[in-house]
Design a protein around this motif. Sequence first.
Motif, PDB file in Angstrom:
ATOM      1  N   VAL A 156       4.856 -12.734 -12.008  1.00 12.50           N
ATOM      2  CA  VAL A 156       3.436 -12.649 -11.654  1.00 12.50           C
ATOM      3  C   VAL A 156       3.285 -12.006 -10.277  1.00 12.50           C
ATOM      4  CG1 VAL A 156       1.281 -13.908 -11.351  1.00 12.50           C
ATOM      5  CG2 VAL A 156       2.945 -14.696 -13.052  1.00 12.50           C
ATOM      6  N   ILE A 157       2.648 -10.858 -10.246  1.00 16.10           N
ATOM      7  CA  ILE A 157       2.393 -10.124  -9.009  1.00 16.10           C
ATOM      8  C   ILE A 157       1.004 -10.507  -8.522  1.00 16.10           C
ATOM      9  CG2 ILE A 157       2.165  -7.838  -7.966  1.00 16.10           C
ATOM     10  CD1 ILE A 157       3.822  -6.863 -10.501  1.00 16.10           C
ATOM     11  N   LYS A 158       0.909 -11.079  -7.340  1.00 21.29           N
ATOM     12  CA  LYS A 158      -0.367 -11.542  -6.813  1.00 21.29           C
ATOM     13  C   LYS A 158      -0.760 -10.669  -5.623  1.00 21.29           C
ATOM     14  CE  LYS A 158       0.406 -16.133  -8.696  1.00 21.29           C
ATOM     15  NZ  LYS A 158       0.486 -17.594  -8.496  1.00 21.29           N
ATOM     16  N   VAL A 159      -1.772  -9.843  -5.829  1.00 21.29           N
ATOM     17  CA  VAL A 159      -2.212  -8.904  -4.803  1.00 21.29           C
ATOM     18  C   VAL A 159      -3.062  -9.650  -3.772  1.00 21.29           C
ATOM     19  CG1 VAL A 159      -3.359  -6.708  -4.369  1.00 21.29           C
ATOM     20  CG2 VAL A 159      -2.242  -7.111  -6.576  1.00 21.29           C
ATOM     21  N   GLU A 160      -2.693  -9.527  -2.515  1.00 22.45           N
ATOM     22  CA  GLU A 160      -3.357 -10.253  -1.434  1.00 22.45           C
ATOM     23  C   GLU A 160      -4.103  -9.294  -0.511  1.00 22.45           C
ATOM     24  OE1 GLU A 160      -3.340 -13.457  -1.243  1.00 22.45           O
ATOM     25  OE2 GLU A 160      -1.584 -14.167  -2.381  1.00 22.45           O
ATOM     26  N   PRO A 161      -5.130  -9.792   0.191  1.00 21.41           N
ATOM     27  CA  PRO A 161      -5.772  -8.961   1.218  1.00 21.41           C
ATOM     28  C   PRO A 161      -4.784  -8.621   2.338  1.00 21.41           C
ATOM     29  CG  PRO A 161      -7.139 -10.862   0.658  1.00 21.41           C
ATOM     30  CD  PRO A 161      -5.799 -11.089   0.028  1.00 21.41           C
ATOM     31  N   ARG A 162      -5.059  -7.561   3.037  1.00 21.16           N
ATOM     32  CA  ARG A 162      -4.229  -7.216   4.186  1.00 21.16           C
ATOM     33  C   ARG A 162      -4.384  -8.260   5.292  1.00 21.16           C
ATOM     34  NH1 ARG A 162      -4.927  -0.589   4.794  1.00 21.16           N
ATOM     35  NH2 ARG A 162      -4.627  -0.117   2.561  1.00 21.16           N
ATOM     36  N   ASP A 163      -3.407  -8.332   6.163  1.00 16.03           N
ATOM     37  CA  ASP A 163      -3.452  -9.287   7.274  1.00 16.03           C
ATOM     38  C   ASP A 163      -4.744  -9.119   8.060  1.00 16.03           C
ATOM     39  OD1 ASP A 163      -0.992 -10.247   6.568  1.00 16.03           O
ATOM     40  OD2 ASP A 163       0.122  -9.130   8.111  1.00 16.03           O
ATOM     41  N   GLY A 164      -5.405 -10.242   8.303  1.00 11.65           N
ATOM     42  CA  GLY A 164      -6.643 -10.232   9.068  1.00 11.65           C
ATOM     43  C   GLY A 164      -7.873  -9.883   8.271  1.00 11.65           C
ATOM     44  N   GLU A 165      -7.725  -9.666   6.954  1.00 14.12           N
ATOM     45  CA  GLU A 165      -8.866  -9.323   6.104  1.00 14.12           C
ATOM     46  C   GLU A 165      -9.076 -10.403   5.052  1.00 14.12           C
ATOM     47  OE1 GLU A 165      -8.259  -4.471   6.549  1.00 14.12           O
ATOM     48  OE2 GLU A 165      -8.334  -5.374   4.559  1.00 14.12           O
ATOM     49  N   THR A 167     -11.005  -9.796   2.000  1.00 23.27           N
ATOM     50  CA  THR A 167     -11.178  -9.247   0.655  1.00 23.27           C
ATOM     51  C   THR A 167     -10.101  -8.205   0.359  1.00 23.27           C
ATOM     52  OG1 THR A 167     -12.738  -7.605   1.515  1.00 23.27           O
ATOM     53  CG2 THR A 167     -13.660  -9.660   0.650  1.00 23.27           C
ATOM     54  N   LEU A 168      -9.927  -7.946  -0.930  1.00 27.23           N
ATOM     55  CA  LEU A 168      -8.946  -6.954  -1.362  1.00 27.23           C
ATOM     56  C   LEU A 168      -9.517  -5.541  -1.231  1.00 27.23           C
ATOM     57  CD1 LEU A 168      -7.543  -8.570  -4.638  1.00 27.23           C
ATOM     58  CD2 LEU A 168      -6.279  -8.161  -2.525  1.00 27.23           C
ATOM     59  N   ARG A 169      -8.709  -4.634  -0.771  1.00 32.10           N
ATOM     60  CA  ARG A 169      -9.118  -3.238  -0.764  1.00 32.10           C
ATOM     61  C   ARG A 169      -8.859  -2.661  -2.155  1.00 32.10           C
ATOM     62  NH1 ARG A 169      -7.634  -0.263   4.953  1.00 32.10           N
ATOM     63  NH2 ARG A 169      -8.147  -2.010   6.349  1.00 32.10           N
ATOM     64  N   HIS A 170      -9.839  -1.918  -2.631  1.00 31.74           N
ATOM     65  CA  HIS A 170      -9.731  -1.354  -3.979  1.00 31.74           C
ATOM     66  C   HIS A 170      -8.480  -0.489  -4.109  1.00 31.74           C
ATOM     67  CE1 HIS A 170     -10.867   0.315  -7.816  1.00 31.74           C
ATOM     68  NE2 HIS A 170     -10.907   1.536  -7.322  1.00 31.74           N
ATOM     69  N   GLU A 171      -8.189   0.283  -3.083  1.00 37.19           N
ATOM     70  CA  GLU A 171      -7.023   1.162  -3.164  1.00 37.19           C
ATOM     71  C   GLU A 171      -5.717   0.373  -3.235  1.00 37.19           C
ATOM     72  OE1 GLU A 171      -8.304   1.239   1.294  1.00 37.19           O
ATOM     73  OE2 GLU A 171      -9.254   1.118  -0.701  1.00 37.19           O
ATOM     74  N   ASP A 172      -5.709  -0.830  -2.656  1.00 36.51           N
ATOM     75  CA  ASP A 172      -4.496  -1.653  -2.713  1.00 36.51           C
ATOM     76  C   ASP A 172      -4.254  -2.174  -4.128  1.00 36.51           C
ATOM     77  OD1 ASP A 172      -4.176  -1.181  -0.045  1.00 36.51           O
ATOM     78  OD2 ASP A 172      -4.733  -3.194   0.621  1.00 36.51           O
ATOM     79  N   ILE A 173      -5.332  -2.482  -4.849  1.00 37.20           N
ATOM     80  CA  ILE A 173      -5.186  -2.913  -6.243  1.00 37.20           C
ATOM     81  C   ILE A 173      -4.603  -1.775  -7.074  1.00 37.20           C
ATOM     82  CG2 ILE A 173      -6.404  -3.722  -8.304  1.00 37.20           C
ATOM     83  CD1 ILE A 173      -8.506  -4.949  -6.445  1.00 37.20           C
ATOM     84  N   LEU A 174      -5.175  -0.593  -6.918  1.00 37.17           N
ATOM     85  CA  LEU A 174      -4.698   0.552  -7.701  1.00 37.17           C
ATOM     86  C   LEU A 174      -3.264   0.922  -7.338  1.00 37.17           C
ATOM     87  CD1 LEU A 174      -7.828   2.901  -7.770  1.00 37.17           C
ATOM     88  CD2 LEU A 174      -7.231   0.989  -9.267  1.00 37.17           C
ATOM     89  N   GLU A 175      -2.920   0.835  -6.057  1.00 37.83           N
ATOM     90  CA  GLU A 175      -1.555   1.142  -5.637  1.00 37.83           C
ATOM     91  C   GLU A 175      -0.564   0.139  -6.211  1.00 37.83           C
ATOM     92  OE1 GLU A 175      -1.481   1.427  -1.409  1.00 37.83           O
ATOM     93  OE2 GLU A 175      -2.739   3.239  -1.351  1.00 37.83           O
ATOM     94  N   ALA A 176      -0.961  -1.138  -6.274  1.00 39.39           N
ATOM     95  CA  ALA A 176      -0.070  -2.154  -6.835  1.00 39.39           C
ATOM     96  C   ALA A 176       0.157  -1.909  -8.324  1.00 39.39           C
ATOM     97  CB  ALA A 176      -0.653  -3.549  -6.600  1.00 39.39           C
TER      98      ALA A 176
END
Length: 423
Positions: A156-165, A167-176
């Motif tokens: 299970v890959i759990k996408v997390e917000p960047r440090d200090g943020e 919410t999730l960045r949309h581009e981070d979801i797509l990159e994952a």
Amino acid sequence: MSHEPTLEYAQKLDQEDRLAKFRGEFHFPVQDNGEPFVYLCGNSLGLQPKGVRADIDGELEDWAKLGVEGHFDGRDPWYSYHEKFSRMLTDIVGGRPDEIVVMNSLTTNLHLMMVSFYRPTEERYKILMEGGAFPSDHYAVDSQADFHGFDPKDAVIKVEPRDGEETLRHEDILEAIEEHGDELALVMLGGVNYYTGQLFDLEAITEAGHTVGATVGFDLAHAVGNAPLKLHEWGVDFAVWCHYKYLNAGPGATGGAFVHDRWAEDAELPRFAGWWGYDPETRFEMLPEFKPMRGAGGWQLSNAPVFSMAPLKASLKLFNEAGMPALRRKSLGLTDYLLYLIDEMPSGSFEVITPRAPKRRGSQVSLKATRDGRKLFDALQENGVICDYREPDVIRLAPVPLYNSYEDVWKFCDILRRTLASD
């Protein structure tokens, strides 16, 4: 739009609101002094439509008068009871009637969908989800991976917000999705994050998941009846949701599921089967081999729990009369005004963690308290506000367009301002 921080201005907006009439179709909790609470908790439990009692009483009367014949001779025959809701939900979820079914509960439906759409192999076995998903999603996804013999910590890959943020960045979801593409069996996210109120770009996520060869499903508990959805057009494989939040069907109400039409007649797709998912044309022949009905209804296990489903009728009638485009416009209007009034307050007591961009939020604004959030929440409750608190420090506010008013928003902010001033 230029706003004003006055009660008169809020009342003017309500006078211009074409949806204002629907407020009178709901029961509001009342304080000891006889005044209604400012109810901003529709993202947890929607208010009761006034038409619910008549709908439940109608089913009780049919049961009393008809007994078992109510399955075929009642005002809304129980045998085909679920079909009414499939038709009434089409514009709300953006699907065809036979792609939609009301059944079971949210997490039960999620498990049933993953039985069919999480089909791991040695090479492609991972599930991608948001790290900040509602706990039941974590439990369901982890347990499915474990059931298939995989360690959830790996599978299970759990996408997390960047440090200090927050919410999730949309581009981070797509990159994952792209990074793990060769290993991904399933992409399974929420439509709106329960904690922050962030609305995800479901169309782009679906496209990205399909591009790498994964199936894509969504938990729409906080999105259905809240955000615009086009599940069929976007090509989503499956989705599940509950009806007790924005759709006002009452505590523990029956859940819903969507299965895209591309899977409607796929006899090879594995599923857990039950009698009510059988082809209705031959269901009463009582044959031992399962023949699923076409579409999402083929995932039904049992006949409709009529008394649990009846309250949904009254709410869906109002939704269909109001229309999702108009509800979405008012939703953004209410949250815009709420954010404006919050920004007018002295800074330092809380931080807005819900995205400001209209296309990235629904009917929710989450405030992260900088100190003693529980104390602030309790004070709001004591002063006539019903909202929601989530550990460790977030107050969630949901101005629901079907029954909340701009005056509700103004009253909340007035109470919040006075509460902060007295602290």
